[in-house]
Design a protein around this motif. Sequence first.
Motif, PDB file in Angstrom:
ATOM      1  N   GLY A  83     -25.881 -12.151  -4.032  1.00 32.16           N
ATOM      2  CA  GLY A  83     -27.040 -13.010  -3.847  1.00 32.16           C
ATOM      3  C   GLY A  83     -28.338 -12.375  -4.263  1.00 32.16           C
ATOM      4  N   GLY A  84     -28.308 -11.076  -4.568  1.00 37.34           N
ATOM      5  CA  GLY A  84     -29.513 -10.396  -5.029  1.00 37.34           C
ATOM      6  C   GLY A  84     -30.621 -10.372  -3.999  1.00 37.34           C
ATOM      7  N   GLU A  85     -30.289 -10.130  -2.725  1.00 39.67           N
ATOM      8  CA  GLU A  85     -31.297 -10.136  -1.672  1.00 39.67           C
ATOM      9  C   GLU A  85     -32.311  -9.009  -1.845  1.00 39.67           C
ATOM     10  OE1 GLU A  85     -29.565 -10.253   2.179  1.00 39.67           O
ATOM     11  OE2 GLU A  85     -28.139 -11.841   1.672  1.00 39.67           O
ATOM     12  N   ALA A  86     -31.833  -7.795  -2.165  1.00 38.01           N
ATOM     13  CA  ALA A  86     -32.742  -6.662  -2.340  1.00 38.01           C
ATOM     14  C   ALA A  86     -32.833  -6.231  -3.794  1.00 38.01           C
ATOM     15  CB  ALA A  86     -32.289  -5.483  -1.467  1.00 38.01           C
ATOM     16  N   HIS A  87     -31.721  -6.389  -4.520  1.00 37.91           N
ATOM     17  CA  HIS A  87     -31.668  -5.944  -5.921  1.00 37.91           C
ATOM     18  C   HIS A  87     -31.083  -7.085  -6.754  1.00 37.91           C
ATOM     19  CE1 HIS A  87     -32.693  -1.872  -4.704  1.00 37.91           C
ATOM     20  NE2 HIS A  87     -31.794  -1.992  -3.743  1.00 37.91           N
ATOM     21  N   ALA A  88     -31.968  -7.964  -7.197  1.00 38.57           N
ATOM     22  CA  ALA A  88     -31.523  -9.191  -7.867  1.00 38.57           C
ATOM     23  C   ALA A  88     -30.956  -8.914  -9.249  1.00 38.57           C
ATOM     24  CB  ALA A  88     -32.681 -10.173  -7.957  1.00 38.57           C
ATOM     25  N   THR A  89     -31.654  -8.120 -10.025  1.00 40.38           N
ATOM     26  CA  THR A  89     -31.189  -7.813 -11.380  1.00 40.38           C
ATOM     27  C   THR A  89     -31.172  -6.302 -11.553  1.00 40.38           C
ATOM     28  OG1 THR A  89     -33.432  -8.012 -12.213  1.00 40.38           O
ATOM     29  CG2 THR A  89     -32.041  -9.956 -12.400  1.00 40.38           C
ATOM     30  N   ILE A  90     -30.034  -5.712 -11.350  1.00 31.76           N
ATOM     31  CA  ILE A  90     -29.916  -4.262 -11.490  1.00 31.76           C
ATOM     32  C   ILE A  90     -29.782  -3.927 -12.970  1.00 31.76           C
ATOM     33  CG2 ILE A  90     -28.521  -2.230 -10.960  1.00 31.76           C
ATOM     34  CD1 ILE A  90     -27.790  -3.519  -8.333  1.00 31.76           C
ATOM     35  N   THR A  91     -30.735  -3.178 -13.478  1.00 35.27           N
ATOM     36  CA  THR A  91     -30.705  -2.801 -14.893  1.00 35.27           C
ATOM     37  C   THR A  91     -30.441  -1.320 -15.110  1.00 35.27           C
ATOM     38  OG1 THR A  91     -33.122  -2.611 -14.822  1.00 35.27           O
ATOM     39  CG2 THR A  91     -32.206  -4.695 -15.612  1.00 35.27           C
ATOM     40  N   SER A  92     -30.515  -0.521 -14.050  1.00 34.82           N
ATOM     41  CA  SER A  92     -30.266   0.914 -14.221  1.00 34.82           C
ATOM     42  C   SER A  92     -29.886   1.547 -12.901  1.00 34.82           C
ATOM     43  CB  SER A  92     -31.519   1.611 -14.780  1.00 34.82           C
ATOM     44  OG  SER A  92     -32.565   1.572 -13.826  1.00 34.82           O
ATOM     45  N   MET A  93     -29.276   2.697 -12.970  1.00 40.72           N
ATOM     46  CA  MET A  93     -28.980   3.510 -11.802  1.00 40.72           C
ATOM     47  C   MET A  93     -28.894   4.959 -12.274  1.00 40.72           C
ATOM     48  SD  MET A  93     -26.009   2.013 -13.054  1.00 40.72           S
ATOM     49  CE  MET A  93     -26.430   2.762 -14.605  1.00 40.72           C
ATOM     50  N   ARG A  94     -29.215   5.890 -11.394  1.00 40.43           N
ATOM     51  CA  ARG A  94     -29.221   7.299 -11.764  1.00 40.43           C
ATOM     52  C   ARG A  94     -28.697   8.111 -10.573  1.00 40.43           C
ATOM     53  NH1 ARG A  94     -30.899   9.038 -17.055  1.00 40.43           N
ATOM     54  NH2 ARG A  94     -32.456   7.389 -16.895  1.00 40.43           N
ATOM     55  N   GLU A  95     -27.686   8.909 -10.817  1.00 43.42           N
ATOM     56  CA  GLU A  95     -27.152   9.767  -9.754  1.00 43.42           C
ATOM     57  C   GLU A  95     -27.900  11.090  -9.743  1.00 43.42           C
ATOM     58  OE1 GLU A  95     -23.051  12.151  -8.564  1.00 43.42           O
ATOM     59  OE2 GLU A  95     -22.941  10.467  -9.984  1.00 43.42           O
ATOM     60  N   HIS A  96     -28.269  11.526  -8.508  1.00 38.58           N
ATOM     61  CA  HIS A  96     -28.982  12.796  -8.383  1.00 38.58           C
ATOM     62  C   HIS A  96     -28.778  13.352  -6.983  1.00 38.58           C
ATOM     63  CE1 HIS A  96     -32.148  15.750  -9.327  1.00 38.58           C
ATOM     64  NE2 HIS A  96     -32.498  15.619  -8.049  1.00 38.58           N
ATOM     65  N   ASP A  97     -28.216  14.537  -6.910  1.00 35.37           N
ATOM     66  CA  ASP A  97     -28.099  15.291  -5.659  1.00 35.37           C
ATOM     67  C   ASP A  97     -27.446  14.476  -4.545  1.00 35.37           C
ATOM     68  OD1 ASP A  97     -28.347  17.562  -4.147  1.00 35.37           O
ATOM     69  OD2 ASP A  97     -30.416  17.180  -3.543  1.00 35.37           O
ATOM     70  N   GLY A  98     -26.344  13.797  -4.901  1.00 34.87           N
ATOM     71  CA  GLY A  98     -25.589  13.063  -3.895  1.00 34.87           C
ATOM     72  C   GLY A  98     -26.096  11.674  -3.592  1.00 34.87           C
ATOM     73  N   TYR A  99     -27.118  11.215  -4.293  1.00 36.33           N
ATOM     74  CA  TYR A  99     -27.656   9.870  -4.095  1.00 36.33           C
ATOM     75  C   TYR A  99     -27.585   9.087  -5.407  1.00 36.33           C
ATOM     76  CZ  TYR A  99     -29.611  11.139   0.473  1.00 36.33           C
ATOM     77  OH  TYR A  99     -29.771  11.530   1.784  1.00 36.33           O
ATOM     78  N   LEU A 100     -27.564   7.769  -5.263  1.00 35.11           N
ATOM     79  CA  LEU A 100     -27.638   6.882  -6.418  1.00 35.11           C
ATOM     80  C   LEU A 100     -28.923   6.078  -6.313  1.00 35.11           C
ATOM     81  CD1 LEU A 100     -25.984   6.004  -8.934  1.00 35.11           C
ATOM     82  CD2 LEU A 100     -25.207   4.038  -7.595  1.00 35.11           C
ATOM     83  N   TYR A 101     -29.763   6.192  -7.338  1.00 41.61           N
ATOM     84  CA  TYR A 101     -31.053   5.495  -7.379  1.00 41.61           C
ATOM     85  C   TYR A 101     -30.918   4.278  -8.283  1.00 41.61           C
ATOM     86  CZ  TYR A 101     -32.812   9.755  -5.223  1.00 41.61           C
ATOM     87  OH  TYR A 101     -33.023  10.812  -4.374  1.00 41.61           O
ATOM     88  N   ILE A 102     -31.527   3.157  -7.861  1.00 41.40           N
ATOM     89  CA  ILE A 102     -31.277   1.867  -8.509  1.00 41.40           C
ATOM     90  C   ILE A 102     -32.602   1.240  -8.945  1.00 41.40           C
ATOM     91  CG2 ILE A 102     -30.314  -0.445  -8.206  1.00 41.40           C
ATOM     92  CD1 ILE A 102     -28.595   0.847  -5.928  1.00 41.40           C
ATOM     93  N   GLY A 103     -32.664   0.809 -10.221  1.00 38.45           N
ATOM     94  CA  GLY A 103     -33.828   0.107 -10.745  1.00 38.45           C
ATOM     95  C   GLY A 103     -33.458  -1.284 -11.225  1.00 38.45           C
ATOM     96  N   GLY A 104     -34.463  -2.138 -11.365  1.00 36.18           N
ATOM     97  CA  GLY A 104     -34.209  -3.503 -11.812  1.00 36.18           C
ATOM     98  C   GLY A 104     -35.416  -4.114 -12.489  1.00 36.18           C
ATOM     99  N   LEU A 105     -35.199  -4.840 -13.563  1.00 35.51           N
ATOM    100  CA  LEU A 105     -36.288  -5.402 -14.351  1.00 35.51           C
ATOM    101  C   LEU A 105     -37.109  -6.410 -13.563  1.00 35.51           C
ATOM    102  CD1 LEU A 105     -37.574  -5.507 -17.192  1.00 35.51           C
ATOM    103  CD2 LEU A 105     -35.971  -7.338 -17.753  1.00 35.51           C
ATOM    104  N   GLU A 106     -36.498  -7.102 -12.605  1.00 35.95           N
ATOM    105  CA  GLU A 106     -37.205  -8.111 -11.817  1.00 35.95           C
ATOM    106  C   GLU A 106     -37.401  -7.674 -10.365  1.00 35.95           C
ATOM    107  OE1 GLU A 106     -38.470 -10.664 -13.254  1.00 35.95           O
ATOM    108  OE2 GLU A 106     -37.523 -10.306 -15.188  1.00 35.95           O
ATOM    109  N   ASN A 107     -37.147  -6.413 -10.062  1.00 36.54           N
ATOM    110  CA  ASN A 107     -37.220  -5.947  -8.683  1.00 36.54           C
ATOM    111  C   ASN A 107     -38.606  -5.404  -8.351  1.00 36.54           C
ATOM    112  OD1 ASN A 107     -34.545  -6.630  -8.546  1.00 36.54           O
ATOM    113  ND2 ASN A 107     -33.787  -4.545  -8.752  1.00 36.54           N
ATOM    114  N   ASN A 108     -38.903  -5.335  -7.060  1.00 38.32           N
ATOM    115  CA  ASN A 108     -40.185  -4.806  -6.598  1.00 38.32           C
ATOM    116  C   ASN A 108     -40.001  -3.505  -5.828  1.00 38.32           C
ATOM    117  OD1 ASN A 108     -38.989  -5.733  -4.262  1.00 38.32           O
ATOM    118  ND2 ASN A 108     -40.864  -6.669  -3.440  1.00 38.32           N
ATOM    119  N   ARG A 109     -38.903  -2.797  -6.095  1.00 41.13           N
ATOM    120  CA  ARG A 109     -38.605  -1.564  -5.385  1.00 41.13           C
ATOM    121  C   ARG A 109     -37.612  -0.741  -6.192  1.00 41.13           C
ATOM    122  NH1 ARG A 109     -36.006  -4.476  -0.421  1.00 41.13           N
ATOM    123  NH2 ARG A 109     -37.413  -6.075  -1.246  1.00 41.13           N
ATOM    124  N   VAL A 110     -37.435   0.492  -5.773  1.00 37.80           N
ATOM    125  CA  VAL A 110     -36.342   1.327  -6.256  1.00 37.80           C
ATOM    126  C   VAL A 110     -35.415   1.565  -5.077  1.00 37.80           C
ATOM    127  CG1 VAL A 110     -35.688   3.580  -7.188  1.00 37.80           C
ATOM    128  CG2 VAL A 110     -37.753   2.438  -8.010  1.00 37.80           C
TER     129      VAL A 110
END
Length: 735
Positions: A680-707
């Motif tokens: 439903g894309g409640e927090a991350h409607a359009t995920i366009t990228s992700m990056r793994e770093h030090d045990g975490y996965l970071y998520i970006g999105g072209l239409e999102n207002n957060r990481v």
Amino acid sequence: MTASVTSRRPGPRRPPERNVLENETLGTRLHYLRRKIALQQVFAELFEKRWMEPAIPLTLLVGVVVFFSVATPGFATPENLLSSAAELAELSLVCIGMAVVMISGGIDLSVGSMFGLCNILMILLITLGGVPVPLALLLTLFAGAILGGVNGGIVAYLKARPFLTTLVTLIVFRGVLNLLDLNFSAQTATVFVLDPMWEWLGTGKVAGIPFSFVTLVVVLLIGHVLLSRSRIGWHITAVGASRRAARHAGIKVERVLLLCYVISGALCALAGIFYAARLSSASARVGEGLELNVLTAVILGGISLSGGKGTVWRAFIGAATISLLGKGLLLMNVGGEVLQTALAAVLIVAVGLDIKWGKNRGKAIQKTYVNPTLLRYRPAPDVRRGSGSAYEVNDRLLGAEAIGVGEVEGPEDVVLDSQGRLYCGTRQGWILRFSGRDFEHKEIFARIGGHPLGLGFDAEENLVVCVGGMGLYAVSPDGTPRKLSDETNRDWTRLRDDSRLRLADDLDITPDGKIYFSEATTRFGMADWILDGIEGRPNGRLLCYDPATGTTRTVIRDLVFPNGICSCHDGESLLIAQTWLCRILRYYHSGPNKGRLEIFMDNFPGYLDNINRSSDGGYWIALNGMRSPAYDLAMRMPSFRRRMMKRIPRDEWLYPSMNHGCVVKVSEAGDVLDTYWDPGGEAHATITSMREHDGYLYIGGLENNRVGRIKLSGSGAAQVDNRRPQSSARPVSVN
């Protein structure tokens, strides 16, 4: 889900545009080939060219030539054409001068009087003054420039209206011409000059073509370069478009206007010299009424009376039409009155059609620019809960930690540096940096413009950025941006100039330091990239920037929306995500398989975006939207999509589903290992990228207002080098 289908053709050839289905009939394949032919696209790109603006005048010119060639037997003979070329050269030179003045926003009604005055002046200098022909030529050109300068000085510096000014000078110059003819008519009626240069000016030929016409071609080329490739030409156009804006931009408006009238006077003098040498006579009637024919010609060619629009070629097209029309009617024994009536009728019709074409040309291009093609998909994998599919929906992203909520707009890609600081782009053209224990400190790392998309660090900690609409940029550790590349080698087989980068999308850096990046589409920009999905054509490409040479080259052409780029763990190949085909290609840029192109994975349940390496030798893949049966069916119906665009508003079009967020983890072999969903894309409607770093996965999105950030179970302290992979010493396994 492993698919390692090797491309049949070695090297970075053009990959297949679709998925070939089993038991596909010959009729289906022929239907696909018919849809592949893009005649509508050729039309749109052809008429988008600036040199196609005078389409109506050019069509009229061709029609005049064809009509008189058929109706008048002597019209198309070499003798008549050569004779017409000499006369055309004289008329065209005057028309070019008038065109330059009109482009600057003025008008010169005195061209006929200047033409006649310079004609008689040339003959008087030679006969009465005994001046050598070369010097007389220069003096006449100088006199023409002075006459034009008088017009320009009054218009530019005394702020007089061009129409009234040149109407008065028309009368004054004609009066001087009449006085000269009255006093020296016996000396100018017929002259005999025994000088080789005089004969060359009048009857000389280069490769059988009159010298005057060759001179015209040279003037046309110089005029084209002057108006379209030089600073003064841009100033002339700017002054004609808006004097106030040009003045605010720092352009010396008065100087530009003066120069335009000087050019007009000099070209009238040059035309008068050729006329004098050709006929060896002069009279008060020379150039009488010429200003009307010239004005008719330049308007017929499409030179705007309001200024700021036009080219020398348009002036030539109008002059050629008027000249050949007059010649043809003369050969048909039509009187002068009929000729003037015909010219008036042609002018009215041609100008009306040209205005109509000018108003609707953009609409015609817009309606034919998007040309949908046929794409066929295999049935999408089942993603429903309880389906047992590798892509089964879950809620693992719903509890993702939010970074910078409401402080970022459109973080299409995210990346972390060696100090663990988080970077992302925004729609405002900024690159933000988050630091601190919980990334609570936000700062603007760089203001780069455009929309920063793909991000990556090189070995020197420079942040390399793909900027939509701008190209490839780099930001130094102190936040200073610099352009790396905004163009590549052009494909000369295409109508559209594809040397400029329109939508540089994602990038990665290989062990040798080269930057490979994708250009998702060469036909659409950031504002309307979604139209590429409706079209479905191979408009994208893979490019490579070499920092050692500072050059960019195209590696693979004709890719369907290549989006994510990832350098593989082996250091010898790249993964290329093709969004609309829902598949990933693998390209070997070095090593024993150099040049090989193959399908790495196929038939995803959604539309792919960025790809990045995982710490355990696999890859993370972002799905920015999910396939739907309706859109899969629509992609098999190009005619339906074309009618949809023409008949209903844009906000009611059928688009790909972009309201689900999903991240997929796959192995080196192309097996699906894990998925992370935000249904439903409640927090991350359009995920366009992700990056793994030090045990975490970071998520970006072209239409999102957060990481977003989630803790990866079992990752421990594993860390991915976000700069570039190290070359592997193990042999590459090729299926």
